[in-house]
Design an enzyme around this catalytic site. Structure first.
Site: not given
Lengths: 350, 350, 350, 350
Positions: B148-150, B316
């Site tokens: 996942g991004c987080y 990011q």
């Protein structure tokens, strides 16, 4: 490898040149100048470049520039025309992204830019860098006047009509309602360009007269062989709360021949071999985000209610096809490279 | 050439995969599926791709997918786990950008995603695709759970501390205050994601519990060898009115050793050989735009007032290093390519 | 009618004062000064005011200001402290929206603002204009230091805890992760505040030290009777790509008593009679747009996973409750008006 | 007090009506209906209203509505025309913010809205609610068709020319290039309206035909006494990445008389007594933010290069003068109140 110098690297067209040229397989950036930031690392000002370059901004060093193969001017107007002579004499090609080599008429230049032209002879020699129109001349040019962003959209949006054998539209009815993202105004610390002033807002500007107006007229006149069709052209630019992107909506009356013609086919045919001009299918609605970050211009045609008005919609990224990308396209032509070299970036969507 | 299939091509991670893979020198996209848009040209939905591909969305055709070398799932959770078995049996590698192969504990999976896991054995076999942590395992994996991004920002922001020989921070004091651009919520027609709802606005969400919370804890626990340090981790995500970008601010109490240590040097050393993690110089202020469109993550460290708290700032692009770029990075590893292949895009600034 | 002078009318807090006061039933604006724009009509600079006022910017005329009942300073710091003496001697009340009368300690003032304080005696006399804390003192004050935007959110977000009989949280664990819209930086022509720099971007700033830090500590210390709890407070401000709005996320460790207490009830009770502080129901997620244009601050409380950390979320419009609205609230108190007079605007959503 | 019912309170025109009417001194909102949200507190959906109202959304209760003095329909088209008969019979005035009572020709209505009209007799009786044109008829109307946002700008932008004794422009050359903020599309969960789709983007839409086109033509025809001038009008709407605001740029050829006339004076005179139409001084550049949140429309005139084209620039807030503010203006007229009652909000800038 082509040795490149960039004069004025701290503005948006400058950093955009760097973004493109860092990934150009045939280029090495030798110098990036800035009067105010000499000694600063480029990636300290533009952190997007961290890890990609060790370049520092430098003062203009004529010896260094003279050893380049080509020098781009990403400066305000008035700079390139003063430095071009030395470079040309040293055999360096010059591509000016500002306005010094756009208007051929020095009186017009002085009227719109508030200063006499510093090198009328070089101006006369220079080539207007719109590859889809002047490709052959660009290949052998020593000096390129890279087109303005609005003029690029208007000229490429009208080119197939201007080159058509029949007169399909009444060119003297041309109305240009243009919209630009805020980066078109440059990286200048002006109140009106602040986020808190220009976000969530839409306005017109330059309605009384915009510097791109004479450039557009000159360009269209040149293609149409000086018929004076555009003396009364209307040009109203607007400011859109987005960073990049330009959308130009044009209105023209059709002639009887124009009403009979297949304009969609005409445009598709005219641009069939062009890499950077996309004639969208009938019924398409171009969006600026469809070209974000890419050297691409898209055109769509409409004839509302099958009536007598032609509507031409054009989009581009003002910093790429409208500035730095087009400059690299010109460079590729000047150095005998494939025109698309280094310009294959896919637009960023979303 | 690597034959690639993409299941679920109409979301943001899907179109982002296409953007990247169209410029990947070793890849050919064989299929791009969509239940709802089968038969539609991809560039009709995403006009940014006009001129770059003739692909059409297709229904899932198992035969076609089985002939791919790798299949990416850019679908909602619950899809990949149902199709992975057939693909793996056919020798096709699977990279899931959704959550089906992230949480190793099936009970946790069911709790957070509201459905039982469809293939616990493959889940057990699958590798968590964070290359900077699991590079070797990724190289030989058959199934990748793309992070996942987080979780990517938190794990990479803490990794050097977790791998340090001494205990430099009190990990159980970790607070994660995270901020994401709106594209992180996907291309879903939900009222709360409308421009008129989320522009010119800032809010927290998921404070009561976010699906990335257990993934973060699992990842940190794995690195720290299950010491239970993160059972009380605080994670508060917020929504930023921007399209792309993620900014994670982390707070930790320093130990006495931590106060003595040169943490800047520790981080720089830890990531010295990583292409996609940039430890910024002391005093830097990362910005999300510095990574827009690029597979890059940047970290900055602060110790305010030389006190006992460490502040870690991480940025990011949520769609690139936080999703599709990382997925391609994993693919490169799985196929023995240089990790950076196809991922050298320069961030788009401005 | 209260005669009002505004010194420094060209910034955002100045025009916001005008917006509010033009609809205040008990106020007449007598003078609006600007060094740079004297003679210009106010509605020529701010077209939103066309039809509502004939005011022109004027040079500072001490006679005119001396005849006002109250003078607001919407200037940069360093101006009000030089002009306050004359006004106070003339019986004019002073409300400074800048920082001249915020920090009581002149050494601190000099450290953070880079100049010695011009009137330490008036500084000592001045009252910190946070009505929910200092209401009685404000009523009789001659000089008000109007609070900074961040300090308003932090102090009002913590006030019920600080005033509670028991110690419910460990105040020395306070972490403040704050986010502000761009207008908080003022109407200054700085590159970093340009639309093209701050749109579609998120960043931290002032991590090494922000001028609101000592103001926050001073305020919290005052309420808590100088226990030194906040000497190690962590304060990290961030910049959000929106015009107005402030979102403050605070983290604190709960004490054992705190874990037992009904904090929601405590907050609701503490603010039951306050017009401009809204304690949202448990589970609410505040959004900055919910207060856009209004003198309102909203608070929500969370205790994630029923653990030992309290999360406090606070939103306000930085230009209203964080600046000009609060200044008018102070004025209302000073002149014996109902506190809400002129401040009943409904927030603008969407 | 005027008892007000609002049918369809969950859209943007609905919540905007509530915002305005909560501060209207002569109004009490009795009912706010929503099929989908009945029972929900209004301030739970729109937190901007917390503390200002205890209203809940309710199902449509004909008895309650019949006891209102006026009912606003803030619904999609097709709703008001079905409920209007009962209300009118009960003596309740009806103001429809949708399209049911805009197009007088039922064939046109069916063509553009895809359904037969449910009450042609009431349609015939209804009054088009543009106060600056139909003020007297509005005062005694039982049913108002509140104008569309684009039509408001076009009609008010042309009214002085249409009412002039001489023919100053060639009306059949009219080109309308219009730009709207995203809220104009309503609060609908559609992909194209997502933040990630419409932010940082600009596009045209509805070029093939927009529902406001026939409404504009009908309105202009009515003022000009059906001369058929506008049969070939060109209307191209565009979508701007901002929440609120509408900017309409119009182009017309001047007649010889028009070139001689003082059009600025004509416009100023025509609107001298209008509270909500502002003719800006010659040379002004209107901005949408100058009317944000206010029932105000501003007009500027240009004649570029003193040529034969007139350019008319018009701005308004699409949700206020373009929708809910105008509806309240109509209500004020219908109930004999001063036209500005409750509409004195100062625009929000920045």
């Amino acid at each position: 490898m082509i040795s490149v110098g960039i004069v004025g690297g701290t503005g948006y067209t400058g950093v955009e040149l760097v973004r493109i040229l860092l990934r150009h397989p045939n280029v090495q950036i030798k110098a990036l100048t800035s009067r105010t930031e000499a000694g600063m690392r480029v990636d300290a000002m533009f952190p997007s470049l961290r890890g990609l370059t060790d370049l520092e901004f430098s003062n203009v060093d004529q010896d260094v520039l003279n050893q380049c193969d080509v020098v781009f001017f990403a400066t305000p107007h008035g700079v390139a025309m003063k430095q071009a002579r030395d470079l040309v004499d040293a055999g360096v090609k010059v591509i000016d992204l500002a306005a010094d080599f756009r208007l051929k008429n020095t009186t017009e230049f002085e009227k719109w830019y508030g200063m006499p032209h510093a090198c009328p002879d070089l101006l006369e020699e220079s080539v207007y860098g719109l590859p889809e129109i002047n490709r052959e001349a660009i290949k052998t040019a020593r000096i390129i006047g890279n087109p303005g962003c609005y003029p690029t959209t208007v000229q490429l949006g009208l080119l197939p009509l201007l080159k058509a054998q029949e007169q399909l539209v009444q060119f003297d009815t041309l109305i240009v309602d243009a919209k630009s993202g805020v980066s078109g105004a440059g990286r200048k610390a002006e109140t009106s360009l602040l986020f808190s002033e220009s976000s969530d807002n839409f306005k017109a500007y330059g309605v009384k007269g915009h510097r791109h107006h004479p450039e557009i007229v000159q360009g269209l006149d040149a293609i149409s062989q000086q018929k004076g069709w555009f003396d009364q052209m209307i040009f109203v630019p607007h400011l859109v709360p987005m960073i990049r992107g330009m959308f130009t909506t044009m209105y023209l009356k059709l002639t009887e021949q124009g009403k009979q013609a297949d304009l969609q086919a005409l445009f598709e045919s005219a641009y069939a071999t062009e890499s950077f001009v996309d004639v969208m299918p009938a019924g398409s609605l171009p969006e600026t985000r469809s070209v974000r970050g890419a050297n691409q211009l898209r055109i769509a045609l409409y004839r509302p209610n099958n009536g007598d008005t032609l509507v031409i919609l054009v989009v581009q990224d003002n910093l790429v096809k409208g500035a730095s990308g087009q400059a690299v396209q010109n460079m590729n032509l000047m150095f005998g490279l494939a025109e698309t070299t280094g310009l294959e970036v896919v637009p960023l969507l979303p």
